[in-house]
Scaffold this active site. Structure first.
Site, short mmCIF file in Angstrom:
data_model
loop_
_atom_site.label_atom_id
_atom_site.label_comp_id
_atom_site.label_asym_id
_atom_site.label_seq_id
_atom_site.Cartn_x
_atom_site.Cartn_y
_atom_site.Cartn_z
N LYS A 113 7.40 55.01 62.09
CA LYS A 113 8.45 55.48 61.17
C LYS A 113 9.71 54.66 61.37
CE LYS A 113 6.55 60.19 61.12
NZ LYS A 113 6.63 61.56 61.63
N GLN A 144 9.68 65.35 65.65
CA GLN A 144 8.24 65.03 65.67
C GLN A 144 7.44 66.16 66.32
OE1 GLN A 144 6.68 62.16 64.38
NE2 GLN A 144 4.83 63.31 64.87
N ASP A 204 11.54 66.42 56.24
CA ASP A 204 10.12 66.82 56.25
C ASP A 204 9.82 67.93 55.22
OD1 ASP A 204 8.50 65.32 57.92
OD2 ASP A 204 9.10 66.40 59.74
#
Lengths: 286, 286
Positions: free
Chosen positions: B53, B97, B120
């Site tokens: 990412k 994460q 997200d």
């Protein structure tokens, strides 16, 4: 022959429990659950709904306030009223009756109500929690929540069942799907653009119909022993209140069915009352 | 023979657009989208994801920050860090994460991120807006959002289609179902407790599989010409990365299929980058 799911009897029982919870809350905490219902304009059906809610709430010992606003009320005045009740510690539930006049942004109104006072369960954060299967306390749309109470009362398990929801409204179809999915049903959400509804319903253990159309399903569309929940409130050719499905036609084939009237309708109001007391209780524990 | 949905090529194209948008934002507003990725502990897979990412973000011109915290970090320290970035106007997206150590309440962390920085799309208020089919701007879980981009790129319409989602996770299955329902598909959500999955998939125009199990579907489970999207990332008997479905087996029968690797995976990261820039743009218009 089907077992009739008696919404009236269940609602009566639920209301008794709610009334006892109100009494106990007064005894234990010197506190009365407070519910505000806001109605804008003079739509006769809305006025009837609001009157029903108000009377039931009063009968159960809930402090029920009806705010009847003129149809020309401005959005900012309505928001000010909501804000007033958001900040009123004696009020635990706030509900704005549908529909609102065109000059008022319904979404803005729904979101102005504090999530912890959102007795209809329409605020995005409460909707999100439902879809996330959150295990904390939050309100849920009353019609599907009442239907879940029906399932429980009649010992109808959802686990591994094929469930079909007809209608994808934010008030009934979608939260109904989420609640059944959270109980491990396999859930299909269908709507007016579905190619072949009976292809799904013929294979369904549980059907919840919220289409608002007469003759949505006949006995040829359902399987033997299915559970049929009818959310529809339609006026038929002879001027009578009936549901979406052909009740008499399928009665001998299905396992459980809700009548209209006397099925989902009474449970929706009873669930609203239950949830008003829930919100009051949750406010204590916060 | 199926058309292969080339996730790698699509992701490359999307990344080019994202990079151009970053440039334009710098030219027009002197502003760079800022993304923070927080990782707790030393899980090798998580570290690899985060590195991916980070590198992609840097390559596209996004200001990417990785916060690598010790596995023993306290929840309050983590919350403090999130709060810091919530209040940092140069940061537009915050991502923590998965997975987090057991002593940290993942839900509390997800909800601490400001909804408008929730890159997200996991915050309840964003999830709620998705289910309410809200027409304003809000982030959506990247894997299903990337799949919607695939449908669009290949001219696959969802309207009136029978769609099946395998898996009811909050990250893939449920938001996927909501996105397809919002585009007027008829959507069935299935999972490991579903009685007979192939009864649904045999009749499906579109299948999204996110089961994380090998051999979830073979050619006997799908209908001629179906669209099969494979979110699975499994290691097969010979140690290779493969999807949920038997790709080779059904290749000649289905209409479209995503390979693994090279299908959904690259689109997820590209969508995360796209959404980082979305959040930055939306912050300007606020």
């Amino acid at each position: 022959m089907a077992t009739v799911i008696d919404g009236r009897a269940l609602a009566k029982k639920l209301n008794q429990q709610t009334s006892q919870r109100v009494q106990k809350m007064q005894e234990d905490f010197g506190m009365t659950p407070g519910l505000v219902v806001v109605i804008v304009g003079d739509d006769p059906a809305s006025q009837r709904y609001v009157r029903n809610k108000h009377r039931t709430a009063q009968r159960l010992g809930i402090n029920s306030i009806v705010e009847h606003l003129d149809k020309d009320v401005s959005q900012s005045e309505l928001l000010k009223l909501i804000d007033q009740y958001n900040n009123d510690p004696t009020i635990h539930g706030i509900l704005v009756q549908d529909p609102l006049p065109d000059h008022i942004n319904e979404k803005a109104i729904t979101r102005a109500i504090l999530p912890e006072k959102d007795v209809d369960g329409f605020h995005p954060v409460n909707v999100g929690k439902l879809y996330l299967n959150d295990t904390t306390n939050y309100p849920v749309s009353c019609t599907p929540k009442g239907i879940m109470t029906m399932f429980k009362a009649y010992g109808i398990s959802l686990k591994s069942k094929n469930a079909v929801v007809l209608g994808r409204s934010a008030i009934v179809g979608k939260p109904m799907a989420a609640l059944m999915l959270n109980e491990a049903a396999s859930v299909s959400i269908l709507h007016r653009l579905t190619k072949d509804i009976s292809e799904y319903t013929k294979n369904a253990d549980i059907i919840v119909s919220a289409t608002g159309h007469l003759h949505t399903l006949t006995k040829d569309d359902v399987k033997e022993g299915a559970v049929v929940i009818d959310v529809g409130q339609n006026i038929n050719e002879s001027g009578h209140l009936v549901g979406d499905v052909d009740y008499d036609d399928m009665f001998d084939k299905v396992g459980y069915i809700t009548p209209v009237p006397g099925g989902v309708g009474p449970m929706t109001i009873a669930t609203l009352m239950q949830q008003s007391v829930d919100l009051a209780e949750w406010s204590i524990n916060k």
